[in-house]
Design an enzyme around this catalytic site. Structure first.
Site, PDB file in Angstrom:
ATOM      1  N   HIS A 143      57.156  70.503  43.776  1.00 18.36           N
ATOM      2  CA  HIS A 143      56.028  69.632  43.386  1.00 18.36           C
ATOM      3  C   HIS A 143      54.672  70.300  43.604  1.00 18.36           C
ATOM      4  CE1 HIS A 143      58.712  66.322  42.714  1.00 18.36           C
ATOM      5  NE2 HIS A 143      59.045  66.175  43.989  1.00 18.36           N
ATOM      6  N   ASP A 180      66.848  69.228  40.729  1.00 21.08           N
ATOM      7  CA  ASP A 180      66.415  68.186  41.668  1.00 21.08           C
ATOM      8  C   ASP A 180      66.183  66.908  40.861  1.00 21.08           C
ATOM      9  OD1 ASP A 180      64.941  67.991  44.639  1.00 21.08           O
ATOM     10  OD2 ASP A 180      64.140  66.591  43.143  1.00 21.08           O
ATOM     11  N   HIS A 182      63.989  64.754  41.055  1.00 16.05           N
ATOM     12  CA  HIS A 182      62.572  64.487  40.752  1.00 16.05           C
ATOM     13  C   HIS A 182      62.048  65.572  39.808  1.00 16.05           C
ATOM     14  CE1 HIS A 182      63.485  62.704  44.742  1.00 16.05           C
ATOM     15  NE2 HIS A 182      62.978  61.646  44.114  1.00 16.05           N
ATOM     16  N   ASP A 268      69.444  65.714  45.371  1.00 16.62           N
ATOM     17  CA  ASP A 268      69.109  64.295  45.506  1.00 16.62           C
ATOM     18  C   ASP A 268      69.481  63.468  44.269  1.00 16.62           C
ATOM     19  OD1 ASP A 268      67.094  65.654  44.206  1.00 16.62           O
ATOM     20  OD2 ASP A 268      65.512  65.081  45.610  1.00 16.62           O
TER      21      ASP A 268
HETATM   22  C1  9RB Z   1      54.671  56.492  47.887  1.00 12.03           C
HETATM   23  C2  9RB Z   1      54.962  57.259  46.793  1.00 12.03           C
HETATM   24  C3  9RB Z   1      57.240  59.995  47.229  1.00 12.03           C
HETATM   25  C4  9RB Z   1      58.388  59.647  46.511  1.00 12.03           C
HETATM   26  C5  9RB Z   1      59.433  60.557  46.345  1.00 12.03           C
HETATM   27  C6  9RB Z   1      59.321  61.821  46.869  1.00 12.03           C
HETATM   28  C7  9RB Z   1      60.427  62.776  46.632  1.00 12.03           C
HETATM   29  C8  9RB Z   1      60.355  64.070  46.838  1.00 12.03           C
HETATM   30  C9  9RB Z   1      61.436  64.948  46.487  1.00 12.03           C
HETATM   31  C10 9RB Z   1      58.182  62.171  47.567  1.00 12.03           C
HETATM   32  C11 9RB Z   1      57.150  61.254  47.752  1.00 12.03           C
HETATM   33  C12 9RB Z   1      54.045  56.939  45.823  1.00 12.03           C
HETATM   34  C13 9RB Z   1      55.354  56.488  49.214  1.00 12.03           C
HETATM   35  C14 9RB Z   1      53.966  57.518  44.477  1.00 12.03           C
HETATM   36  O1  9RB Z   1      62.548  64.912  46.909  1.00 12.03           O
HETATM   37  N1  9RB Z   1      61.208  65.869  45.575  1.00 12.03           N
HETATM   38  O2  9RB Z   1      62.131  66.707  45.109  1.00 12.03           O
HETATM   39  N2  9RB Z   1      56.170  59.119  47.419  1.00 12.03           N
HETATM   40  N3  9RB Z   1      55.952  58.158  46.651  1.00 12.03           N
HETATM   41  N4  9RB Z   1      53.242  55.970  46.285  1.00 12.03           N
HETATM   42  N5  9RB Z   1      53.624  55.695  47.513  1.00 12.03           N
HETATM   43  C15 9RB Z   1      52.980  54.682  48.340  1.00 12.03           C
HETATM   44 ZN    ZN Z   2      63.689  65.596  44.851  1.00  8.70          ZN
END
Ligand code: 9RB
Ligand code: ZN
Length: 373
Positions: A143, A180, A182, A268
């Site tokens: 990311h 992945d 995402h 994931d």
């Molecule tokens: C939150 C948000 C995230 C959601 C998923 C990941 C996955 C990462 C991964 C990381 C952060 C948003 C908590 C948008 O495994 N990548 O390969 N956060 N998501 N808004 N909020 C409040």
């Molecule tokens: Zn991921």
């Protein structure tokens, strides 16, 4: 020829701190302190299973090193690198920027060890010491953009290794396959206008990051056609991912004819993952890996190099990673797959029409890749 394996205890020391899964604790909002979903436990259990299964004996251990500043700055801005360092130097660490990318005390050097570890592995592959390899690195990278950390990722490990391969190892054409769950938005952004790096991301549609990874994101300028996305609806499983491999990933790789394939090996999309809703099993990862190993064999002397990304179920991810690594190494541990019976129903789910559609649309975009001569 053997398979390389990069690991270091410091990868387990990347401290993602106190969180309620994803969210920083905020008792007044009803969010209690807890462990971050990206804690070291799953990583340690992967390494332990690789060891306990006996597979480790078949691998060539490659000692990681920190990425040099020259290597980092091929991808990242100096402001970004300094920002991560400054967060990491604080007594209790900090956050890299989006509020969801914890930086533990000392994580700056661990992130450099991740980028440098993969870079070292790619170097050994290019030199012919090992055919392919897997770097069980932390923190993840896909990311992270040139100037932003995001979604647990600090530096874009795969992008740093790709640039090193191009500039220093004489491997000009790189394909990056991101399985992945995402979207690999950071990697895509870094190479978006670059026709020498083909990025292909299979991911759950409308998951993370928000509004990222649509089919229409297909590269720009000279790189038009060299970013491919396959946004698969929630609930896609074994049949959908293998169809996407056969209809999109393999034909795109064959047409592009890379000198090196890099794999963003997130686990994931497994059926038990808390951060997505796909249904892959360990055997899906095994079969996808076999296809990629075959493609690398026919296209680029077997050069397939994987970096660990996401995967958050502590008991199932290690088995997915083991199945993947057995295929990469072309060997078997002869451990029975005791989870196979548990996931049999999910594995048998047929491909549904709404899952087929994005695969078919993505397949039509392959024509935009100029065939290698
Ligand atoms: C939150 C948000 C995230 C959601 C998923 C990941 C996955 C990462 C991964 C990381 C952060 C948003 C908590 C948008 O495994 N990548 O390969 N956060 N998501 N808004 N909020 C409040
Ligand atoms: Zn991921």
């Amino acid at each position: 020829m053997p398979t390389g394996y990069v690991f270091h205890p410091h990868y387990l020391w990347h401290d993602t701190g106190t969180s309620d899964g994803l969210l920083p604790p905020d008792p007044s909002a009803g969010i209690p302190p807890g462990t971050h979903v990206g804690n070291a436990d799953t990583t340690r259990r992967i390494h332990d299973l690789i060891h306990a299964s006996g597979l480790l004996r078949d691998l060539v251990a490659i000692e990681p090193r920190e990425a040099t500043m020259t290597e980092l700055l091929r991808v990242h801005t100096s402001d970004h690198v300094q920002h991560i360092k400054q967060q990491s130097d604080q007594p209790r660490g900090g956050d890299a920027g989006d509020g969801y990318s914890p930086v533990g005390r000392g994580s700056y050097r661990i992130a450099r060890l991740a980028a440098g570890g993969l870079t070292e592995l790619v170097t050994r592959v290019a030199e012919g010491e090992v055919t392919n390899g897997y770097a069980l690195t932390r923190p993840p990278g896909h990311h992270a953009t040139a100037d932003h950390a995001m979604g647990f990722c600090l530096f874009n490990t795969i992008a740093v290794a790709a640039r090193h391969a191009q500039t220093t190892l004489g491997l000009p054409r790189i394909a990056i396959v991101d399985v992945d769950v995402h979207h690999g938005n950071g990697t895509q952004a870094i190479f978006y206008a670059d026709p020498t790096v083909l990025t292909i991301s299979l991911h759950q549609a409308n998951c993370f990051p928000p509004d990222s990874g649509a089919l229409r994101e297909n590269g720009a300028g000279a790189g038009a056609g060299y970013a491919l996305n396959v946004p698969l609806p929630a609930g896609t499983g074994h049949a959908g991912y293998l169809h996407a491999m056969h209809q999109v990933v393999l034909p795109a790789l064959d047409r592009f004819a890379p000198d090196l394939i890099l794999l963003a090996a997130g686990f994931d999309a497994n059926v038990f993952d808390p951060l997505a809703r796909q249904m892959l099993t360990a055997d899906t990862y095994r079969q996808m890996t076999r296809l990629l190993v075959d493609a690398a064999g026919r296209l680029c002397h077997g050069r397939l190099v994987a970096a660990h990304e996401g995967g958050y179920n502590p008991w199932y991810v290690p088995h997915c990673a083991l199945a993947f690594l057995e295929e990469l190494a072309g060997t078997t541990t002869h451990l029975p797959d005791l989870y196979a019976a548990v996931v049999a129903g999910y594995a048998a789910e047929p491909l549904l029409p709404h899952q087929r559609t994005p695969i078919e649309v993505a397949a039509q975009l392959i024509d935009r890749i100029k065939p290698a001569t």
